[in-house]
Design a protein around this motif. Structure first.
Motif, mmCIF file in Angstrom:
data_model
loop_
_atom_site.group_PDB
_atom_site.id
_atom_site.type_symbol
_atom_site.label_atom_id
_atom_site.label_comp_id
_atom_site.label_asym_id
_atom_site.label_seq_id
_atom_site.Cartn_x
_atom_site.Cartn_y
_atom_site.Cartn_z
ATOM 1 N N ALA A 148 9.604 -1.820 -1.874
ATOM 2 C CA ALA A 148 9.423 -1.517 -0.442
ATOM 3 C C ALA A 148 10.631 -0.742 0.097
ATOM 4 O O ALA A 148 10.496 0.085 1.000
ATOM 5 C CB ALA A 148 9.222 -2.809 0.340
ATOM 6 N N LYS A 149 11.807 -0.998 -0.479
ATOM 7 C CA LYS A 149 12.995 -0.269 -0.013
ATOM 8 C C LYS A 149 12.903 1.212 -0.332
ATOM 9 O O LYS A 149 13.426 2.039 0.412
ATOM 10 C CB LYS A 149 14.250 -0.856 -0.651
ATOM 11 C CG LYS A 149 14.443 -2.277 -0.206
ATOM 12 C CD LYS A 149 15.858 -2.750 -0.292
ATOM 13 C CE LYS A 149 15.860 -4.151 0.279
ATOM 14 N NZ LYS A 149 17.171 -4.703 0.471
ATOM 15 N N GLU A 200 2.738 8.066 -5.269
ATOM 16 C CA GLU A 200 3.878 7.557 -4.493
ATOM 17 C C GLU A 200 4.323 6.194 -5.025
ATOM 18 O O GLU A 200 5.518 5.902 -5.099
ATOM 19 C CB GLU A 200 3.537 7.425 -3.003
ATOM 20 C CG GLU A 200 4.797 7.231 -2.174
ATOM 21 C CD GLU A 200 4.757 6.116 -1.141
ATOM 22 O OE1 GLU A 200 5.828 5.592 -0.799
ATOM 23 O OE2 GLU A 200 3.664 5.754 -0.681
ATOM 24 N N ALA A 201 3.341 5.371 -5.412
ATOM 25 C CA ALA A 201 3.683 4.046 -5.946
ATOM 26 C C ALA A 201 4.570 4.179 -7.182
ATOM 27 O O ALA A 201 5.571 3.462 -7.339
ATOM 28 C CB ALA A 201 2.404 3.272 -6.288
ATOM 29 N N LEU A 202 4.208 5.116 -8.058
ATOM 30 C CA LEU A 202 4.997 5.325 -9.280
ATOM 31 C C LEU A 202 6.427 5.737 -8.919
ATOM 32 O O LEU A 202 7.407 5.201 -9.465
ATOM 33 C CB LEU A 202 4.357 6.437 -10.125
ATOM 34 C CG LEU A 202 3.064 6.042 -10.854
ATOM 35 C CD1 LEU A 202 2.237 7.278 -11.193
ATOM 36 C CD2 LEU A 202 3.408 5.256 -12.121
ATOM 37 N N ALA A 203 6.537 6.675 -7.987
ATOM 38 C CA ALA A 203 7.865 7.146 -7.590
ATOM 39 C C ALA A 203 8.656 6.009 -6.945
ATOM 40 O O ALA A 203 9.838 5.797 -7.260
ATOM 41 C CB ALA A 203 7.734 8.331 -6.638
ATOM 42 N N PHE A 260 11.510 4.836 2.640
ATOM 43 C CA PHE A 260 12.170 6.129 2.836
ATOM 44 C C PHE A 260 11.374 7.296 2.254
ATOM 45 O O PHE A 260 11.775 8.450 2.386
ATOM 46 C CB PHE A 260 13.572 6.102 2.221
ATOM 47 C CG PHE A 260 14.460 5.043 2.832
ATOM 48 C CD1 PHE A 260 14.552 4.925 4.215
ATOM 49 C CD2 PHE A 260 15.175 4.171 2.025
ATOM 50 C CE1 PHE A 260 15.359 3.957 4.784
ATOM 51 C CE2 PHE A 260 15.984 3.202 2.595
ATOM 52 C CZ PHE A 260 16.076 3.087 3.972
ATOM 53 N N LEU A 261 10.297 6.996 1.543
ATOM 54 C CA LEU A 261 9.469 8.074 0.986
ATOM 55 C C LEU A 261 8.387 8.468 1.980
ATOM 56 O O LEU A 261 8.345 9.589 2.467
ATOM 57 C CB LEU A 261 8.835 7.630 -0.339
ATOM 58 C CG LEU A 261 9.780 7.601 -1.553
ATOM 59 C CD1 LEU A 261 9.114 6.943 -2.752
ATOM 60 C CD2 LEU A 261 10.206 9.014 -1.929
ATOM 61 N N VAL A 292 0.857 -1.191 0.000
ATOM 62 C CA VAL A 292 0.000 0.000 0.000
ATOM 63 C C VAL A 292 0.893 1.241 0.000
ATOM 64 O O VAL A 292 1.921 1.267 0.685
ATOM 65 C CB VAL A 292 -0.902 0.003 1.250
ATOM 66 C CG1 VAL A 292 -1.780 1.255 1.285
ATOM 67 C CG2 VAL A 292 -1.748 -1.270 1.299
ATOM 68 N N THR A 293 0.478 2.242 -0.780
ATOM 69 C CA THR A 293 1.251 3.494 -0.827
ATOM 70 C C THR A 293 0.318 4.687 -0.644
ATOM 71 O O THR A 293 -0.896 4.540 -0.696
ATOM 72 C CB THR A 293 1.939 3.665 -2.202
ATOM 73 O OG1 THR A 293 0.934 3.560 -3.218
ATOM 74 C CG2 THR A 293 3.019 2.631 -2.415
ATOM 75 N N SER A 294 0.917 5.846 -0.473
ATOM 76 C CA SER A 294 0.122 7.074 -0.356
ATOM 77 C C SER A 294 -0.213 7.572 -1.757
ATOM 78 O O SER A 294 0.413 8.487 -2.293
ATOM 79 C CB SER A 294 0.889 8.108 0.455
ATOM 80 O OG SER A 294 1.059 7.613 1.772
#
Ligand code: PMP
Ligand code: GLN
Length: 385
Positions: free
Chosen positions: A255-256, A98-101, A260-261, A92-94
């Protein structure tokens, strides 16, 4: 003062923000920036509200709350027939942004090449470049946005690390055909590349178009990072809840970057989205049929005003050619003109092309109440008559 980052400081403020500010300033009907004007499903918001009060409200696990990861895996199985291990293949991302980045920072290195399709969503190129990679652009042209196969093949090289594919595609409203997807998959395989698939509009495509998730193509599952977003699927763009599905080795790398994002995303919103992904099929097909009705409404309206309109088989964006109206200027001038004088805001499509060249299209977002769309068409009609 020392300068800011060389790449990011070269970009202006995103067109979405610029035009929404202008729309607010002039009090217009804002069909520019893409967001629905309703509040999203009551039951999904109800779960979020309850979870805010009852908790948990502390950091959830880095990969996301188990309920949502399980729901994403089940959704992949239900809609695409793909078995996904929620513990090792979902994160899960924000938001999808964020997932793309995270996917790009995780996989790209200096000098890697990334194949992308223009016109493109505005966050892609800055991140590709910030990751040190080199964009190779394949250009789609209105009004039918067909994929030029010769350009596609020419964009790949022995340096290609990734292809970034947005399907259904913003801002074009295109849904890639089976032949086009097969051609991309073949090149991905030949060049041993990854496919980063922005499928945030996966549930918004229309009769006559068939959306195929890229990971279902032969040989692609192990190369694909697939991104979805609650912003689009539940019309909750402000929540910024996204989800990535990828094989364990790739997901581990992503995930790495994610750690850090943002590290995590609001747990209550995650639980509500988990509930939402479990809604019955009628919810998902209803979203598409409702948007199709709105597309037809605005399409007919814009044609009536005198615009030509490009093909729109998916997403909630339609592109209108204003040349038949006799406007003497480019798309940036046109979008300003109607914002300032007709009380309607749209986005210039040239903002989505890096090389310019298409200056006659305005993108209208139609995920709005019928009365709002009707009023917008009415204003344009009165203005151009
Ligand atoms: N990709 C595309 C193609 C989009 O249109 C959007 C919508 N803003 C996003 C990504 C970002 O989604 P999110 O709001 O979930 O970050
Ligand atoms: N995806 C939306 C659009 O294309 C808005 C994205 C944003 O505002 N960053 O209009």
């Amino acid at each position: 003062m020392k300068p800011g980052n060389e790449i990011l400081s070269g970009y202006g403020t995103t067109v979405f923000e610029v035009m929404s500010r202008l729309a607010m300033e002039h009090g217009t009907i804002n069909l520019g920036q893409g967001f629905p004007d309703d509040n999203g499903p009551d039951d999904v918001r109800d779960v979020a509200a309850r979870t805010v009060l009852e908790g948990p409200n502390q950091y959830p696990p880095m990969l996301g709350v188990p309920e949502l990861r399980q729901a994403v895996a089940a959704h992949n199985k239900r809609f695409y027939g793909v078995d996904v291990d929620w513990q090792t293949e979902v994160m899960v991302t924000s938001g999808a942004t964020e997932a793309l980045a995270a996917c790009m920072f995780a996989l790209l290195d200096h000098g890697d090449e990334v194949v992308l399709f223009e016109p493109l969503y505005d966050s892609y190129l800055p991140i590709v470049r910030r990751a040190g990679a080199v964009p190779k652009l394949v250009r789609l042209e209105p009004p039918d946005w067909r994929l030029p196969m010769d350009q596609l093949a020419a964009a790949f090289s022995d340096k290609t690390k990734m292809v970034l594919l947005n399907n259904p595609m913003n801002p074009t409203g295109k849904v890639f055909t089976a032949d086009e997807l097969a051609a991309i998959a073949k090149l991905v395989e030949q060049h041993d590349a990854y496919a980063l698939c922005d499928e945030v509009y996966e549930h918004i495509y229309y009769e006559g178009a068939a959306f195929t998730s890229f990971m279902t193509l032969p040989g692609m599952r192990q190369r694909t990072l697939r991104i979805g977003s609650a912003g689009k699927t539940f019309s909750l763009t402000g929540w910024k809840v996204g989800y990535t599905t990828a094989p364990p080795d790739l997901l581990g790398l992503v995930a790495k970057a994610h750690q850090f994002l943002t590290f995590t995303t609001a747990p209550n919103l995650q639980k509500a989205v988990a509930y939402g992904l479990g809604k019955d099929d009628a919810y998902f097909s209803g979203l598409a049929s409702e948007m199709q009705r709105k597309r037809d409404l605005i399409r007919t309206g814009l044609l009536g005003v005198g615009f030509d309109v490009a093909v729109c088989d998916g997403t909630y964006f339609i592109n209108a050619d204003f040349r038949p109206l006799g406007f003497d200027g480019d798309d940036v001038a046109f979008c300003r003109h109607i914002t300032e004088n007709a009380g309607v805001t749209a986005l210039p499509v040239s903002a989505f092309y890096q090389g310019g060249g298409v200056g006659h299209l305005a993108r209208f977002c139609f995920s709005k109440q019928d009365s709002v769309l009707e009023e917008a068409v009415d204003r344009l009609d009165k203005f151009f008559r």
